[in-house]
Design a protein around this motif. Structure first.
Motif, mmCIF file in Angstrom:
data_model
loop_
_atom_site.group_PDB
_atom_site.id
_atom_site.type_symbol
_atom_site.label_atom_id
_atom_site.label_comp_id
_atom_site.label_asym_id
_atom_site.label_seq_id
_atom_site.Cartn_x
_atom_site.Cartn_y
_atom_site.Cartn_z
ATOM 1 N N LEU A 68 0.813 -1.218 0.000
ATOM 2 C CA LEU A 68 0.000 0.000 0.000
ATOM 3 C C LEU A 68 0.850 1.274 0.000
ATOM 4 N N GLY A 69 2.173 1.110 0.027
ATOM 5 C CA GLY A 69 3.056 2.268 -0.009
ATOM 6 C C GLY A 69 3.174 3.004 1.303
ATOM 7 N N LEU A 70 2.644 2.454 2.382
ATOM 8 C CA LEU A 70 2.678 3.135 3.672
ATOM 9 C C LEU A 70 4.093 3.201 4.250
ATOM 10 N N TRP A 71 4.938 2.299 3.834
ATOM 11 C CA TRP A 71 6.313 2.283 4.324
ATOM 12 C C TRP A 71 7.053 3.570 3.949
ATOM 13 N N ASN A 72 6.621 4.211 2.894
ATOM 14 C CA ASN A 72 7.262 5.434 2.416
ATOM 15 C C ASN A 72 6.581 6.694 2.945
ATOM 16 N N THR A 73 5.882 6.571 4.053
ATOM 17 C CA THR A 73 5.259 7.731 4.692
ATOM 18 C C THR A 73 5.927 8.003 6.025
ATOM 19 N N HIS A 74 5.757 9.217 6.501
ATOM 20 C CA HIS A 74 6.422 9.624 7.743
ATOM 21 C C HIS A 74 5.987 8.786 8.940
ATOM 22 N N LEU A 75 4.694 8.545 9.075
ATOM 23 C CA LEU A 75 4.171 7.885 10.272
ATOM 24 C C LEU A 75 4.517 6.400 10.322
ATOM 25 N N PHE A 76 4.499 5.708 9.173
ATOM 26 C CA PHE A 76 4.646 4.252 9.165
ATOM 27 C C PHE A 76 6.059 3.784 8.839
ATOM 28 N N ARG A 77 6.964 4.697 8.572
ATOM 29 C CA ARG A 77 8.352 4.307 8.355
ATOM 30 C C ARG A 77 8.919 3.714 9.650
ATOM 31 N N TYR A 78 9.435 2.504 9.568
ATOM 32 C CA TYR A 78 10.004 1.785 10.715
ATOM 33 C C TYR A 78 8.964 1.500 11.792
ATOM 34 N N PHE A 79 7.711 1.352 11.356
ATOM 35 C CA PHE A 79 6.656 1.028 12.316
ATOM 36 C C PHE A 79 6.996 -0.305 12.987
ATOM 37 N N PRO A 80 6.974 -0.376 14.319
ATOM 38 C CA PRO A 80 7.464 -1.576 15.033
ATOM 39 C C PRO A 80 6.504 -2.763 14.944
ATOM 40 N N LEU A 81 6.866 -3.718 14.105
ATOM 41 C CA LEU A 81 6.092 -4.961 13.982
ATOM 42 C C LEU A 81 7.042 -6.164 14.028
ATOM 43 N N ALA A 82 7.943 -6.148 14.968
ATOM 44 C CA ALA A 82 8.956 -7.213 15.077
ATOM 45 C C ALA A 82 8.385 -8.420 15.805
ATOM 46 N N VAL A 83 7.466 -9.127 15.154
ATOM 47 C CA VAL A 83 6.811 -10.283 15.771
ATOM 48 C C VAL A 83 7.157 -11.575 15.037
ATOM 49 N N ASP A 84 8.221 -11.538 14.237
ATOM 50 C CA ASP A 84 8.578 -12.696 13.429
ATOM 51 C C ASP A 84 8.913 -13.927 14.261
ATOM 52 N N VAL A 126 13.969 2.108 17.492
ATOM 53 C CA VAL A 126 14.229 2.711 16.177
ATOM 54 C C VAL A 126 13.068 3.611 15.768
ATOM 55 N N TYR A 127 11.869 3.136 15.976
ATOM 56 C CA TYR A 127 10.694 3.910 15.572
ATOM 57 C C TYR A 127 10.606 5.221 16.357
ATOM 58 N N LEU A 128 10.817 5.153 17.656
ATOM 59 C CA LEU A 128 10.718 6.360 18.480
ATOM 60 C C LEU A 128 11.838 7.358 18.168
ATOM 61 N N ARG A 129 13.027 6.838 17.832
ATOM 62 C CA ARG A 129 14.138 7.725 17.494
ATOM 63 C C ARG A 129 13.943 8.408 16.145
ATOM 64 N N THR A 130 13.263 7.741 15.223
ATOM 65 C CA THR A 130 13.086 8.300 13.880
ATOM 66 C C THR A 130 11.763 9.041 13.714
ATOM 67 N N LEU A 131 10.830 8.849 14.624
ATOM 68 C CA LEU A 131 9.502 9.454 14.483
ATOM 69 C C LEU A 131 9.540 10.983 14.418
ATOM 70 N N PRO A 132 10.366 11.676 15.187
ATOM 71 C CA PRO A 132 10.352 13.148 15.107
ATOM 72 C C PRO A 132 10.877 13.697 13.778
ATOM 73 N N LEU A 133 11.579 12.876 12.981
ATOM 74 C CA LEU A 133 12.166 13.337 11.729
ATOM 75 C C LEU A 133 11.150 13.268 10.600
ATOM 76 N N ASP A 134 11.036 14.318 9.814
ATOM 77 C CA ASP A 134 10.114 14.340 8.678
ATOM 78 C C ASP A 134 10.751 13.800 7.408
ATOM 79 N N ASP A 135 12.038 14.054 7.247
ATOM 80 C CA ASP A 135 12.728 13.622 6.039
ATOM 81 C C ASP A 135 13.060 12.131 6.120
ATOM 82 N N LEU A 136 12.643 11.367 5.117
ATOM 83 C CA LEU A 136 12.832 9.921 5.132
ATOM 84 C C LEU A 136 14.307 9.551 5.041
ATOM 85 N N SER A 137 15.090 10.363 4.342
ATOM 86 C CA SER A 137 16.526 10.085 4.261
ATOM 87 C C SER A 137 17.176 10.204 5.632
#
Length: 387
Positions: A68-84, A126-137
């Motif tokens: 759905l392309g959500l990975w390339n959005t600010h909110l869902f980038r590195y969204f924590p789903l480490a349940v593998d 990782v998610y909490l550290r990157t959440l305040p950043l708007d730029d994906l790079s």
């Protein structure tokens, strides 16, 4: 899985494909089934099954972040789903809970979930550290400093290993239970968990596919250009959600005395071949003259007491003399009596269920299942054919 960094985009238009719809429906069914299990059941085994559904739902959410392309959005980038690494130990704990006399989940068992917990803590960090950043790079740079991709690669390898180990343990435990059940219990209402065996087979196929996908991703970098192999993986995961959700709604969990479930090893014969004919004759007297099989809760131990032999000796004698399990032997006698009564005109006033109960069955569902297994037809079809 599926956390390899892709081309960065700030805004993504969401388009739903047929695959996305199938996965979303599976997620919805998993959520509904898990809520029902949490709400209507108090057993630890049912709660574990609910958590398995929750885990598979979360796993399926991971593929939607990408399709759905959500990975390339600010909110869902590195969204924590480490349940593998969660579903494998949960499945093993579930198998243990339904084959133990005390199905309560003990605290030491939770250690199986420790690796998954640690990975989730890292993903959340990782998610909490990157959440305040708007730029994906910039998000990617921060994630690299926290070894995000390296940890995900290790997680992928551990997932394959975990699947293999826990599936082996689960299959072995279920096989032990089914062996105990058929060798010691004549009560056909006890669950044999054939659906769980099928689930473990599906999980085995999922493990093979996971290994192939990881090989493609890290071996030839196929995952950088295509999602197809992961879509196939998560499609099978969705099938598993459908299957678990359907089975969870129809299973009746019965208390199982696992104290009699033991590891069977090849030991010397507990009785000499010369005594086997005597034991067989005594067995046939009990079954044909006293019709002990009419007792719906007859067990191997009870029958052994009547014969004045140990359960181990009786089990060995049945296996060698009849080449079948205790349960199959008892049910065979029950079915033969039912067949005789179904074609007996003097008993035409009795219902099929009444005949079954009088012959030793204590469950309508188990009777029809056993009858169909032995005759390849329903009781009604058998009756009409032979009258």
């Amino acid at each position: 899985m599926l956390y390899r960094q892709q081309n960065l985009k700030k805004f993504v238009v969401v388009h739903f494909s047929l695959f996305d719809v199938i996965v979303l429906i599976g997620i919805l069914q998993g959520v509904i089934a898990s809520i029902q299990l949490f709400h209507h059941n108090r057993r630890s085994s049912d709660k574990l099954l609910a958590w398995i559904l929750v885990t598979t739902v979360l796993l399926n959410c991971k593929i939607l972040l990408h399709t759905l392309g959500l990975w390339n959005t600010h909110l869902f980038r590195y969204f924590p789903l480490a349940v593998d690494l969660t579903i494998q130990p949960l499945l093993y704990l579930y198998v243990m809970s339904i084959t133990e006399s005390s199905p309560k989940l003990r605290r030491p068992a939770l250690l199986h979930l420790l690796p998954s917990f640690l990975l989730m803590v890292h993903a959340l960090l990782v998610y909490l550290r990157t959440l305040p950043l708007d730029d994906l790079s910039e998000k990617s740079k921060v994630a690299d400093t926290l070894a995000y991709n390296a940890v995900k690669e290790i997680e992928d390898y551990l997932s394959v290993l975990s699947f293999g180990v826990y599936l082996f343990l689960s299959i072995r435990r279920l096989k032990m239970y089914r062996s105990w059940l058929y060798d010691t219990m004549s009560d056909s209402s006890y669950p044999s968990y054939g659906w769980l065996r099928n689930l473990l087979l599906l999980m085995s196929g999922l493990t093979i596919l996971l290994l192939a996908n990881i090989t493609l991703d890290y071996g030839i970098s196929y995952g950088q250009t295509s999602f197809f192999h992961w879509q196939l993986f998560y499609f099978l995961m969705t099938v598993i959600i459908y299957y678990i959700g359907f089975q969870a709604s129809r299973q009746t969990m019965l208390p199982i005395q696992a104290t009699v479930i033991v590891n069977k090893t090849d030991q010397a014969a507990p009785v000499s071949p010369e005594k086997l004919p005597q034991i067989r004759m005594a067995i046939e007297i009990l079954l044909e003259n006293e019709r002990i099989y009419r007792n719906p809760t007859l067990t191997l131990a009870e029958m052994a007491r009547r014969l004045d032999v140990s359960p181990n000796v009786l089990s060995f004698a049945i296996s060698k003399s009849y080449e079948k399990s205790f349960r199959d032997l008892i049910n065979e006698y029950r079915i033969e009596e039912v067949k005789d009564k179904l074609v007996n005109g003097r008993l035409s006033h009795l219902s099929i269920l009444g005949i079954a109960l009088d012959s030793g069955f204590n469950s309508e569902a188990s009777f029809y299942r056993v009858f169909k297994k032995h005759t390849n037809r329903s009781p009604k079809e058998f009756q009409e054919q032979h009258r």
